[in-house]
Design an enzyme around this catalytic site. Structure first.
Site, PDB file in Angstrom:
ATOM      1  N   ASN A  77      43.624  42.688  42.275  1.00 33.51           N
ATOM      2  CA  ASN A  77      43.463  43.772  42.935  1.00 33.51           C
ATOM      3  C   ASN A  77      42.757  43.543  44.399  1.00 33.51           C
ATOM      4  O   ASN A  77      41.624  43.450  44.773  1.00 33.51           O
ATOM      5  CB  ASN A  77      42.289  44.635  41.963  1.00 33.51           C
ATOM      6  CG  ASN A  77      42.990  45.249  40.968  1.00 33.51           C
ATOM      7  OD1 ASN A  77      43.783  46.366  40.987  1.00 33.51           O
ATOM      8  ND2 ASN A  77      42.710  44.788  39.843  1.00 33.51           N
ATOM      9  N   GLU A  78      43.645  43.297  45.224  1.00 35.77           N
ATOM     10  CA  GLU A  78      43.675  42.974  46.587  1.00 35.77           C
ATOM     11  C   GLU A  78      42.786  44.148  47.256  1.00 35.77           C
ATOM     12  O   GLU A  78      42.777  45.327  46.795  1.00 35.77           O
ATOM     13  CB  GLU A  78      44.893  42.834  47.266  1.00 35.77           C
ATOM     14  CG  GLU A  78      45.675  41.420  46.579  1.00 35.77           C
ATOM     15  CD  GLU A  78      45.157  40.298  46.843  1.00 35.77           C
ATOM     16  OE1 GLU A  78      43.994  40.212  47.033  1.00 35.77           O
ATOM     17  OE2 GLU A  78      45.890  39.316  46.858  1.00 35.77           O
ATOM     18  N   PRO A  79      42.399  43.992  48.381  1.00 35.50           N
ATOM     19  CA  PRO A  79      41.647  44.971  49.114  1.00 35.50           C
ATOM     20  C   PRO A  79      42.367  46.171  49.290  1.00 35.50           C
ATOM     21  O   PRO A  79      43.696  46.215  49.805  1.00 35.50           O
ATOM     22  CB  PRO A  79      41.491  44.262  50.668  1.00 35.50           C
ATOM     23  CG  PRO A  79      41.493  42.659  50.335  1.00 35.50           C
ATOM     24  CD  PRO A  79      42.347  42.652  49.424  1.00 35.50           C
TER      25      PRO A  79
ATOM     26  N   THR B  63      45.313  35.266  49.598  1.00 35.67           N
ATOM     27  CA  THR B  63      45.575  35.022  48.290  1.00 35.67           C
ATOM     28  C   THR B  63      46.825  34.032  48.018  1.00 35.67           C
ATOM     29  O   THR B  63      46.840  32.692  47.237  1.00 35.67           O
ATOM     30  CB  THR B  63      45.812  36.224  47.401  1.00 35.67           C
ATOM     31  OG1 THR B  63      44.779  36.842  47.646  1.00 35.67           O
ATOM     32  CG2 THR B  63      45.856  35.807  46.008  1.00 35.67           C
TER      33      THR B  63
END
Ligand code: GLP
Length: 630
Positions: A161-163, A180
């Site tokens: 769950n990236e920014p 990432t």
């Protein structure tokens, strides 16, 4: 260990437990999992575990395997749901999370195959949505996740769950963040090979679990962990959403906890025992905070910033400032091997013996030069015998393009020579190499000959780089430790063969000085594993006559830089020396973004000394003293 809130944890917005080591944390969590499985199974119900990948959970999985093999813990009535999977990878791909889980856990316990759930990396594009919905449904059908295990990425992500991932997001396909992908570059031998997409449980999916434990190890994670634990809840750091869960905890080792207020600024949360190091930390912090050099701090500053007890114990400010200023001043030296014929009293390193035998350990070939190239340059210039030891081959980092370049050049040479017959063997050899590279494809595993070639390419790069700081190839030893050759990033495992090789290397050389890194690194990383091997080897040398006179200096490779109170020796670099170091770094093709930042780190250390009121240098390489003896 209890996770009840205490006064010293006042800044933390989620229960946080700090363990001395990651193994202790992993063992504590494994005990909890065992209880959970036993309790649920006693009621005739399955336990549902949420699983994570990455290096962080590896010690925990090893402990679960031990509990299964040695203490009979059964996983027959356990279901698992993994957080995520790279999109585009077959389950058999060496970097797929399906393969990771099989290798690290599932193949070693008695969990039925049908109880294992991992998002598919190969579901066709038009079925992704349905696949994700089914994944959510199967979690719900089993009554939800009882305990979700989490790691944390450098962007603060949980799962993938990236920014920007919202609090309510569900299982879906996402695009991986640049950071990432850079962090995964070594796993995939180059950022260009890292998949761009992944399927991940959403933040909302994760928060539905009844219990959550997020684990993090090593100083690399300290900054992001502090933000997630002490900062605002924000979708810019998905781990911060754990603050809103009623049963979420962070399990940290001391490295990952080092940016938490209770460890970083302990006087803000309770009484402190004012050791020299803690005193220096407080004075430097105050100077940085007020933007004023140490010698200009006054009594009121100490009183107004929560340091009145320090002032009453060690003040007045004028005297305390001078003491700290002198201590900082004495860390600066242009003579890392000691200054011959000079008074040693306030120098970090002693003059005698001279010249010294100096052993510089580099976990991977590039690490030492990048971190302390200036120091190596100085030591050699000042007449010491320097031996640079590249502990591992580093071959897993070398991109296919480098091997392709070599083979193509060889092929071209064999065809342009005036006597082509004499080049027949080279021609067929280079052609076979090129075939291997094409056949294995961008994601395939390197066969041994390709790994060997890549290792040799890196050797060449190190020789070039070392030459720019005056070190000849005779002064470099390549150890190619077996654990690296047999393993993969995030899951290496050392053995006796590695320990014996390091021991023999140290024993033969009988060093007066050792430079080493990895004490604060993530425990699964190459620097940390090699650091442990070195410590073990030194412990085995504890009866040798030379060890008492051997000094050991710790440097930081990829972890966060040493802070002023941790520095015992600081070597100033001139602008020309920093340029030489940059040139040395440019010899390495496969540097990560963290490594490329090293000259900036060195400049920041110099700026820090300047702002504390000391001389203004271009850059500085910093070291902490450690005991070489056991
Ligand atoms: C990946 C995984 C995360 C993991 C993170 C950190 O991004 N999807 O689940 O937490 O890596 O990895 P490591 O534990 O190796 O630091």
């Amino acid at each position: 260990m209890s996770s009840r809130r205490t006064a010293s944890e006042a800044f933390e917005k989620v229960p946080t437990v700090v363990f001395t080591t990651s193994s202790e944390a992993a063992a504590a969590l494994a005990r909890e999992v065992r209880e959970l499985i036993e309790q649920k199974n006693a009621k005739g119900r399955p336990a549902v575990l949420g699983m994570a990948t990455g290096s962080t959970p590896v010690p925990f999985y090893r402990e679960l395997i031990r509990l299964h093999k040695e203490e009979g813990l059964s996983f027959k009535n356990v279901h698992t749901f993994n957080l995520d999977e790279y999109y585009g990878l077959e389950p058999t791909h060496p970097e797929s999370y399906a393969r990771f889980m099989a290798d690290q856990l599932f193949d070693h316990i008695d969990i039925p195959k049908e109880n294992i759930h991992i998002p598919s990396g190969t579901v066709p594009g038009d079925r992704v949505f349905a696949h994700c919905r089914d994944y959510e449904d199967s979690i719900d059908k089993l009554g939800g996740v009882d305990l979700q295990i989490l790691g944390i990425g450098r962007t603060g992500h949980i799962g993938f769950n990236e920014p920007g991932s919202s609090r309510d997001s569900l299982t879906r396909r996402i695009t991986l963040d640049r950071i990432t992908r850079q962090d995964a570059a070594a796993d995939f031998r180059g950022e260009q090979n890292v998949p761009h997409f992944a399927i991940t449980m959403g933040v909302g999916t994760i928060l539905r679990a009844r219990k959550l434990v997020l684990m993090a190890w090593g100083e690399n994670k300290a900054g992001i962990v502090a933000k997630a634990v002490e900062g605002e809840v924000t979708d810019a750091i998905s781990a911060s959403f754990l603050q809103e869960h009623s049963d979420a905890r962070f399990f940290l080792d001391t490295g990952a906890a080092s940016e938490l207020t209770r460890l970083k600024l302990p006087w803000l949360v309770g009484p402190v025992s004012w050791t020299p190091q803690e005193t220096q930390r407080a004075v430097c912090w105050q100077s940085a905070r007020l933007g004023r050099p140490v010698l200009k701090l006054v009594d009121e500053d100490y009183n107004e910033n929560g340091l009145s007890d320090l002032l009453s114990e060690q003040g007045p400010a004028y005297q305390l400032n001078i003491r700290i200023f002198n201590r900082l001043q004495h860390t600066i030296t242009g003579w890392p091997g000691g200054k011959p014929d000079a008074d040693d009293t306030y120098r970090p390193e002693r003059a005698q013996p001279f010249p010294k035998r100096v052993l510089v350990f580099s976990p991977e070939p590039q690490d030492a030069l990048i971190a302390i190239g200036g120091t190596i340059d100085r030591l050699r210039e000042q007449g010491h015998t320097v031996k640079l030891v590249a502990l591992t081959s580093g071959s897993l980092r070398v991109p296919d393009a480098a091997a392709d370049n070599f083979a193509s050049t060889l092929l071209e040479l064999s065809m342009t020579d005036s006597k082509p017959a004499q080049w027949a063997e080279q021609k067929s050899y280079s052609q076979s190499l090129l075939n291997i590279i094409t056949e294995k494809g961008e994601f395939g595993e390197d066969p041994p000959v390709l790994r060997r070639l890549k290792a040799l390419i890196l050797r060449g790069e190190l020789r070039d780089a070392a030459a720019s700081v005056g070190l000849s190839s005779k002064e470099i030893t390549f150890m190619d430790l077996p654990f690296y050759e047999a393993g993969r990033y995030r899951r290496f495992k050392t053995s006796k063969a590695d320990a014996d090789a390091v021991h023999a290397c140290i024993k033969d050389f009988r060093p007066h000085q050792i430079y080493v890194t990895g004490d604060a690194a993530d425990p699964s990383s190459v620097p940390s594993l090699t650091y442990k091997l070195i410590r073990e080897a030194l412990a085995n040398c504890s009866k040798d006559d030379w060890i008492g006179a051997c000094t050991m200096w710790l440097y930081r490779s990829k972890e966060k830089a040493l802070e002023p109170h941790e520095i015992d020796m600081s070597l100033p670099l001139s602008p020309a020396q920093l340029d030489r170091k940059r040139r040395a770094m440019s010899c390495f093709q496969s540097l990560s973004s963290l490594e490329q930042n090293m000259p900036i780190t060195n400049q920041n250390t110099a700026k820090l000394y300047d702002s504390l009121g000391l001389a203004e240098y271009e850059a500085m390489e910093a070291f902490q003293r450690a005991r070489a003896g056991a």
